[in-house]
Design a protein around this motif. Structure first.
Motif, PDB file in Angstrom:
ATOM      1  N   ASN A   6       0.871  -1.088   0.156  1.00 57.57           N
ATOM      2  CA  ASN A   6      -0.068  -0.021   0.082  1.00 57.57           C
ATOM      3  C   ASN A   6       0.883   1.205   0.001  1.00 57.57           C
ATOM      4  O   ASN A   6       2.062   1.410   0.674  1.00 57.57           O
ATOM      5  CB  ASN A   6      -0.774   0.013   1.383  1.00 57.57           C
ATOM      6  CG  ASN A   6      -2.084   1.091   1.475  1.00 57.57           C
ATOM      7  OD1 ASN A   6      -1.689   2.211   1.059  1.00 57.57           O
ATOM      8  ND2 ASN A   6      -2.918   0.665   1.863  1.00 57.57           N
ATOM      9  N   LYS A   7       0.553   2.208  -0.970  1.00 61.06           N
ATOM     10  CA  LYS A   7       1.290   3.493  -0.925  1.00 61.06           C
ATOM     11  C   LYS A   7       1.571   4.271   0.274  1.00 61.06           C
ATOM     12  O   LYS A   7       2.636   4.621   0.918  1.00 61.06           O
ATOM     13  CB  LYS A   7       1.012   4.440  -1.960  1.00 61.06           C
ATOM     14  CG  LYS A   7       1.619   5.634  -1.977  1.00 61.06           C
ATOM     15  CD  LYS A   7       1.158   6.693  -3.013  1.00 61.06           C
ATOM     16  CE  LYS A   7       1.812   7.905  -2.943  1.00 61.06           C
ATOM     17  NZ  LYS A   7       3.349   7.913  -2.492  1.00 61.06           N
ATOM     18  N   SER A   8       0.468   4.034   1.221  1.00 65.76           N
ATOM     19  CA  SER A   8       0.527   4.755   2.530  1.00 65.76           C
ATOM     20  C   SER A   8       1.657   3.950   3.519  1.00 65.76           C
ATOM     21  O   SER A   8       2.291   4.859   4.169  1.00 65.76           O
ATOM     22  CB  SER A   8      -0.920   4.965   3.209  1.00 65.76           C
ATOM     23  OG  SER A   8      -1.550   3.719   3.312  1.00 65.76           O
ATOM     24  N   CYS A   9       1.491   2.664   3.222  1.00 66.47           N
ATOM     25  CA  CYS A   9       2.557   1.998   4.000  1.00 66.47           C
ATOM     26  C   CYS A   9       3.969   2.480   3.838  1.00 66.47           C
ATOM     27  O   CYS A   9       4.735   2.488   4.680  1.00 66.47           O
ATOM     28  CB  CYS A   9       2.216   0.573   3.856  1.00 66.47           C
ATOM     29  SG  CYS A   9       0.362  -0.109   4.797  1.00 66.47           S
ATOM     30  N   ILE A  93       2.137  10.316  14.472  1.00 69.88           N
ATOM     31  CA  ILE A  93       1.716  10.438  13.031  1.00 69.88           C
ATOM     32  C   ILE A  93       1.241   9.185  12.544  1.00 69.88           C
ATOM     33  O   ILE A  93       1.594   8.189  12.907  1.00 69.88           O
ATOM     34  CB  ILE A  93       2.731  10.845  12.111  1.00 69.88           C
ATOM     35  CG1 ILE A  93       3.489  12.434  12.480  1.00 69.88           C
ATOM     36  CG2 ILE A  93       2.420  10.816  10.711  1.00 69.88           C
ATOM     37  CD1 ILE A  93       2.625  13.316  12.645  1.00 69.88           C
ATOM     38  N   ASP A  94       0.146   9.098  11.929  1.00 72.59           N
ATOM     39  CA  ASP A  94      -0.735   8.016  11.382  1.00 72.59           C
ATOM     40  C   ASP A  94      -1.174   8.010   9.752  1.00 72.59           C
ATOM     41  O   ASP A  94      -1.787   8.919   9.377  1.00 72.59           O
ATOM     42  CB  ASP A  94      -1.904   7.790  12.222  1.00 72.59           C
ATOM     43  CG  ASP A  94      -2.700   6.489  11.634  1.00 72.59           C
ATOM     44  OD1 ASP A  94      -2.342   5.707  10.914  1.00 72.59           O
ATOM     45  OD2 ASP A  94      -3.906   6.407  12.381  1.00 72.59           O
ATOM     46  N   PHE A  95      -0.300   7.209   9.009  1.00 74.00           N
ATOM     47  CA  PHE A  95      -0.806   7.399   7.612  1.00 74.00           C
ATOM     48  C   PHE A  95      -1.817   6.349   7.120  1.00 74.00           C
ATOM     49  O   PHE A  95      -2.037   5.980   5.969  1.00 74.00           O
ATOM     50  CB  PHE A  95       0.533   6.773   6.785  1.00 74.00           C
ATOM     51  CG  PHE A  95       1.491   8.117   6.467  1.00 74.00           C
ATOM     52  CD1 PHE A  95       1.526   8.961   7.510  1.00 74.00           C
ATOM     53  CD2 PHE A  95       2.273   8.026   5.717  1.00 74.00           C
ATOM     54  CE1 PHE A  95       2.405  10.253   7.415  1.00 74.00           C
ATOM     55  CE2 PHE A  95       3.368   9.021   5.484  1.00 74.00           C
ATOM     56  CZ  PHE A  95       3.234  10.087   6.414  1.00 74.00           C
ATOM     57  N   ASP A  96      -2.411   5.786   8.245  1.00 76.34           N
ATOM     58  CA  ASP A  96      -3.662   4.824   8.237  1.00 76.34           C
ATOM     59  C   ASP A  96      -3.045   3.678   7.286  1.00 76.34           C
ATOM     60  O   ASP A  96      -3.847   3.275   6.213  1.00 76.34           O
ATOM     61  CB  ASP A  96      -4.865   5.458   7.400  1.00 76.34           C
ATOM     62  CG  ASP A  96      -5.992   4.765   7.398  1.00 76.34           C
ATOM     63  OD1 ASP A  96      -6.399   4.047   8.494  1.00 76.34           O
ATOM     64  OD2 ASP A  96      -6.964   4.811   6.606  1.00 76.34           O
ATOM     65  N   CYS A  97      -1.811   3.216   7.863  1.00 72.69           N
ATOM     66  CA  CYS A  97      -1.340   2.119   7.135  1.00 72.69           C
ATOM     67  C   CYS A  97      -2.000   0.811   7.713  1.00 72.69           C
ATOM     68  O   CYS A  97      -1.790   0.553   8.967  1.00 72.69           O
ATOM     69  CB  CYS A  97       0.277   2.073   7.347  1.00 72.69           C
ATOM     70  SG  CYS A  97       1.044   0.794   6.486  1.00 72.69           S
ATOM     71  N   LYS A  98      -2.415  -0.219   6.944  1.00 70.42           N
ATOM     72  CA  LYS A  98      -3.042  -1.453   7.284  1.00 70.42           C
ATOM     73  C   LYS A  98      -2.549  -2.613   6.651  1.00 70.42           C
ATOM     74  O   LYS A  98      -2.171  -2.524   5.668  1.00 70.42           O
ATOM     75  CB  LYS A  98      -4.496  -1.338   7.246  1.00 70.42           C
ATOM     76  CG  LYS A  98      -5.017  -0.360   8.041  1.00 70.42           C
ATOM     77  CD  LYS A  98      -6.593  -0.511   8.097  1.00 70.42           C
ATOM     78  CE  LYS A  98      -7.253   0.831   8.963  1.00 70.42           C
ATOM     79  NZ  LYS A  98      -7.053   1.802   9.430  1.00 70.42           N
TER      80      LYS A  98
END
Length: 98
Positions: A6-9, A93-98
């Protein structure tokens, strides 16, 4: 089979590897970068300027930062400290990486 991340991850892993200690000199949405939310810091150690992208962060961090604030982030950490005349504030900070 190759795993597609995932790009956010990917961006969050990169973010965790960074470190900085600088003063916010500019806060803007860059039209050349698809209006991405950027902060430009003046590094206190070597006086270089660096741009940091925060468009994937889902917290209120970006909205809380003001020009003139000092930002401190250590490597392998997801927390940024904001220092200003009102005090010291920690943001995870949280990039909503799951």
């Amino acid at each position: 089979m190759r795993k597609v991340l995932n790009k956010s991850c990917d961006d969050f892993r990169f973010f965790q590897k960074t470190e900085y200690n600088g003063i916010v000199v500019r806060k803007f949405a860059d039209p050349k970068q698809h209006e991405r939310s950027l902060l430009e810091l003046q590094n206190l150690k070597n006086n270089e300027k660096v741009a940091i992208v925060f468009d994937l962060d889902v917290t209120t961090f970006y909205d809380s930062v003001k020009i003139g604030d000092t930002l401190i982030k250590e490597k392998e950490n997801d927390t940024i400290t904001i220092l200003n005349n009102s005090g010291e504030f920690l943001y995870k900070i949280d990039f909503d990486c799951k």
